[in-house]
Scaffold this active site. Sequence first.
Site, PDB file in Angstrom:
ATOM      1  N   LYS A  94       0.847  -1.186   0.000  1.00 33.01           N
ATOM      2  CA  LYS A  94       0.000   0.000   0.000  1.00 33.01           C
ATOM      3  C   LYS A  94       0.887   1.242   0.000  1.00 33.01           C
ATOM      4  O   LYS A  94       2.075   1.171   0.224  1.00 33.01           O
ATOM      5  CB  LYS A  94      -0.900   0.016   1.249  1.00 33.01           C
ATOM      6  CG  LYS A  94      -1.972  -1.068   1.204  1.00 33.01           C
ATOM      7  CD  LYS A  94      -2.934  -0.971   2.369  1.00 33.01           C
ATOM      8  CE  LYS A  94      -3.445   0.387   2.650  1.00 33.01           C
ATOM      9  NZ  LYS A  94      -4.035   1.081   1.475  1.00 33.01           N
ATOM     10  N   GLY A  97      -0.858   6.042  -2.924  1.00 31.93           N
ATOM     11  CA  GLY A  97      -1.400   7.398  -2.721  1.00 31.93           C
ATOM     12  C   GLY A  97      -0.677   8.162  -1.627  1.00 31.93           C
ATOM     13  O   GLY A  97      -1.033   9.312  -1.325  1.00 31.93           O
ATOM     14  N   GLU A 103      -2.745   4.905   7.329  1.00 30.45           N
ATOM     15  CA  GLU A 103      -3.490   3.680   6.994  1.00 30.45           C
ATOM     16  C   GLU A 103      -3.024   2.527   7.880  1.00 30.45           C
ATOM     17  O   GLU A 103      -3.832   1.759   8.393  1.00 30.45           O
ATOM     18  CB  GLU A 103      -3.264   3.329   5.519  1.00 30.45           C
ATOM     19  CG  GLU A 103      -3.919   4.323   4.569  1.00 30.45           C
ATOM     20  CD  GLU A 103      -3.557   4.120   3.110  1.00 30.45           C
ATOM     21  OE1 GLU A 103      -4.274   4.664   2.264  1.00 30.45           O
ATOM     22  OE2 GLU A 103      -2.565   3.440   2.811  1.00 30.45           O
ATOM     23  N   LYS A 121      -5.306  -6.585  -8.854  1.00 30.85           N
ATOM     24  CA  LYS A 121      -4.379  -6.342  -7.734  1.00 30.85           C
ATOM     25  C   LYS A 121      -3.919  -7.631  -7.053  1.00 30.85           C
ATOM     26  O   LYS A 121      -2.962  -7.611  -6.287  1.00 30.85           O
ATOM     27  CB  LYS A 121      -5.041  -5.435  -6.684  1.00 30.85           C
ATOM     28  CG  LYS A 121      -5.532  -4.076  -7.199  1.00 30.85           C
ATOM     29  CD  LYS A 121      -4.420  -3.098  -7.434  1.00 30.85           C
ATOM     30  CE  LYS A 121      -4.870  -1.723  -7.915  1.00 30.85           C
ATOM     31  NZ  LYS A 121      -5.407  -0.845  -6.906  1.00 30.85           N
TER      32      LYS A 121
HETATM   33  C1  5RP Z   1      -3.057   4.927  -0.626  1.00 35.87           C
HETATM   34  C2  5RP Z   1      -3.203   3.472  -0.815  1.00 35.87           C
HETATM   35  C3  5RP Z   1      -4.265   3.001  -1.749  1.00 35.87           C
HETATM   36  O1  5RP Z   1      -5.095   2.136  -1.064  1.00 35.87           O
HETATM   37  C4  5RP Z   1      -3.641   2.287  -2.894  1.00 35.87           C
HETATM   38  O2  5RP Z   1      -2.699   3.152  -3.521  1.00 35.87           O
HETATM   39  C5  5RP Z   1      -4.694   1.839  -3.927  1.00 35.87           C
HETATM   40  O3  5RP Z   1      -5.220   2.960  -4.555  1.00 35.87           O
HETATM   41  P1  5RP Z   1      -6.414   2.875  -5.586  1.00 35.87           P
HETATM   42  O4  5RP Z   1      -7.627   2.472  -4.826  1.00 35.87           O
HETATM   43  O5  5RP Z   1      -6.497   4.277  -6.134  1.00 35.87           O
HETATM   44  O6  5RP Z   1      -6.046   1.869  -6.651  1.00 35.87           O
HETATM   45  O7  5RP Z   1      -2.512   2.680  -0.244  1.00 35.87           O
HETATM   46  O8  5RP Z   1      -1.970   5.232   0.194  1.00 35.87           O
END
Ligand code: 5RP
Length: 220
Positions: A94, A97, A103, A121
């Site tokens: 993770k 983002g 998180e 995924k």
């Molecule tokens: C943010 C994360 C998100 O959960 C991960 O990047 C998945 O993103 P998306 O739902 O846009 O595919 O860990 O820090």
Amino acid sequence: MTADELKKQAAYSALDHITTGGIIGVGTGSTVNHFIDALATIKGKIDGAVSSSIVSTKRLEAHGIEVFELNEVGTIQSYVDGADEANHYLQLIKGGGGALTREKIIAAASEKFICIADESKLIHVLGKFPLPVEVVPMSRSYVAREIVKLGGQPIYREGFVTDNSNVILDVHGWDIMEPISLEKTLNNIVGVVTNGLFAMRPADVLLLGSEDGTKVINPK
Ligand code: 5RP
């Protein structure tokens, strides 16, 4: 269906897996954005949310869902978040983002971690997606050198600052065969705040949007 439609499908399916009547933990990302929209449809059945990022907080509040500080609430029953990669043990990468630290804190403080994603995924070996590592800014070069010694190729995520005022190194080139061990090793480098491996505290259930409907994956 597009990847975004599959994310939306998984996100709405999460409503069947959360415990209502309390506070819901909410992650960050495009899949979670759909979940927040879904949560708004049942907002009368929850007391509010704890949020993992400023962006999720804004979306929750725009829907009229009250957002609490984690310190204000006890153990959270259900935490819902996306992932960049998941293996069959529901260990995750993770942090795409950049919200990995908050998180990981909320995941640790939650009874049940419900991971939502589109089916692309789910993979066998973690590491194709570059592993995000959040570091204190002054430690960036030192941590990068330590990661190179471990065989990784860290790339500084330029122009990005986390909600905790830190920076991110995205580590390429790893086939992560022992996620728990690597998670601990990275945590032990001075200057690392968090790494994006969620292996010590994996998800409890993975909901995958697919052309055949949402697949419910339990850990191996
Ligand atoms: C943010 C994360 C998100 O959960 C991960 O990047 C998945 O993103 P998306 O739902 O846009 O595919 O860990 O820090």
